[in-house]
Design an enzyme around this catalytic site. Structure first.
Site, PDB file in Angstrom:
ATOM      1  N   HIS A  20       0.838  -1.205   0.000  1.00  0.00           N
ATOM      2  CA  HIS A  20       0.000   0.000   0.000  1.00  0.00           C
ATOM      3  C   HIS A  20       0.874   1.257   0.000  1.00  0.00           C
ATOM      4  O   HIS A  20       0.600   2.216  -0.728  1.00  0.00           O
ATOM      5  CB  HIS A  20      -0.922   0.022   1.231  1.00  0.00           C
ATOM      6  CG  HIS A  20      -1.908  -1.088   1.267  1.00  0.00           C
ATOM      7  ND1 HIS A  20      -2.084  -1.876   2.384  1.00  0.00           N
ATOM      8  CD2 HIS A  20      -2.782  -1.548   0.341  1.00  0.00           C
ATOM      9  CE1 HIS A  20      -3.032  -2.765   2.139  1.00  0.00           C
ATOM     10  NE2 HIS A  20      -3.465  -2.602   0.900  1.00  0.00           N
ATOM     11  N   LYS A  44     -18.211  -6.364   8.859  1.00  0.00           N
ATOM     12  CA  LYS A  44     -16.930  -7.027   9.133  1.00  0.00           C
ATOM     13  C   LYS A  44     -16.299  -6.410  10.374  1.00  0.00           C
ATOM     14  O   LYS A  44     -16.357  -5.203  10.567  1.00  0.00           O
ATOM     15  CB  LYS A  44     -15.949  -6.826   7.972  1.00  0.00           C
ATOM     16  CG  LYS A  44     -16.243  -7.602   6.733  1.00  0.00           C
ATOM     17  CD  LYS A  44     -15.125  -7.358   5.729  1.00  0.00           C
ATOM     18  CE  LYS A  44     -15.340  -8.095   4.434  1.00  0.00           C
ATOM     19  NZ  LYS A  44     -14.284  -7.792   3.465  1.00  0.00           N
ATOM     20  N   ARG A  92      -2.457  -6.475  -8.093  1.00  0.00           N
ATOM     21  CA  ARG A  92      -1.410  -7.494  -7.976  1.00  0.00           C
ATOM     22  C   ARG A  92      -1.477  -8.515  -9.102  1.00  0.00           C
ATOM     23  O   ARG A  92      -0.478  -9.126  -9.461  1.00  0.00           O
ATOM     24  CB  ARG A  92      -1.523  -8.227  -6.643  1.00  0.00           C
ATOM     25  CG  ARG A  92      -1.165  -7.377  -5.443  1.00  0.00           C
ATOM     26  CD  ARG A  92      -1.467  -8.091  -4.163  1.00  0.00           C
ATOM     27  NE  ARG A  92      -2.921  -8.283  -4.109  1.00  0.00           N
ATOM     28  CZ  ARG A  92      -3.568  -8.912  -3.145  1.00  0.00           C
ATOM     29  NH1 ARG A  92      -2.898  -9.437  -2.150  1.00  0.00           N
ATOM     30  NH2 ARG A  92      -4.870  -9.034  -3.169  1.00  0.00           N
TER      31      ARG A  92
END
Length: 152
Positions: A20, A44, A92
């Site tokens: 990040h 969450k 990614r």
């Protein structure tokens, strides 16, 4: 500067990794300011406390044109609220692209001035993910080598 180019970099950042950090530093070469948005998902629970992560990220970019905000709203709305015309996303792999491409289309539909800019993760950082780091930490393995700060 009359109209600075602001970019919004959203994520849960649980935790904020060297991957990040790399995306933010590279974004600073393209934009005048980067706003890191830590999204809060009410369905969450976080592993790392939100307030601590916010503090770690702020300290990581001290002296740079980077700010940190937390939010519970649509990312497109928050980026718009802060005057960002760009959303930064790190990729990614192709799986990340498929997921992020759909979100970018919706964000642009919500606020048509928003442009999503994809930055490909630096190869040496591609294997790092917040999920892996949480698992390593949960089971007692050291994680500092994957983070741009030291956990207290």
């Amino acid at each position: 500067m009359s109209n600075p180019k602001k970019a919004f970099f959203p994520g849960s950042f649980d935790p904020f990794t060297k991957g990040h950090e790399d995306i933010v530093l590279r974004a600073l070469a393209l934009f005048d300011e980067v706003i890191i948005g830590i999204g809060q998902n009410s369905s969450k629970s976080r592993y790392f406390p939100l307030e601590k992560m916010e503090d770690y990220i702020r300290k990581t970019f001290e002296g740079k044109p980077v700010s940190v905000v937390t939010y519970q709203n649509l990312t497109a709305n928050v980026a718009h609220e802060y005057g960002a015309k760009f959303i930064i996303r790190g990729l990614r792999n192709t799986t990340d692209f498929e997921y992020e491409n759909s979100i970018s289309q919706v964000n642009r539909h919500i606020h048509n001035e928003l442009e999503t800019v994809f930055l490909i993760t630096s190869p040496h950082l591609a294997p790092i993910s917040s999920t892996i780091i949480r698992d390593l930490h949960r089971y007692g393995s050291p994680v500092d080598q994957y983070l741009p700060y030291t956990l207290d």
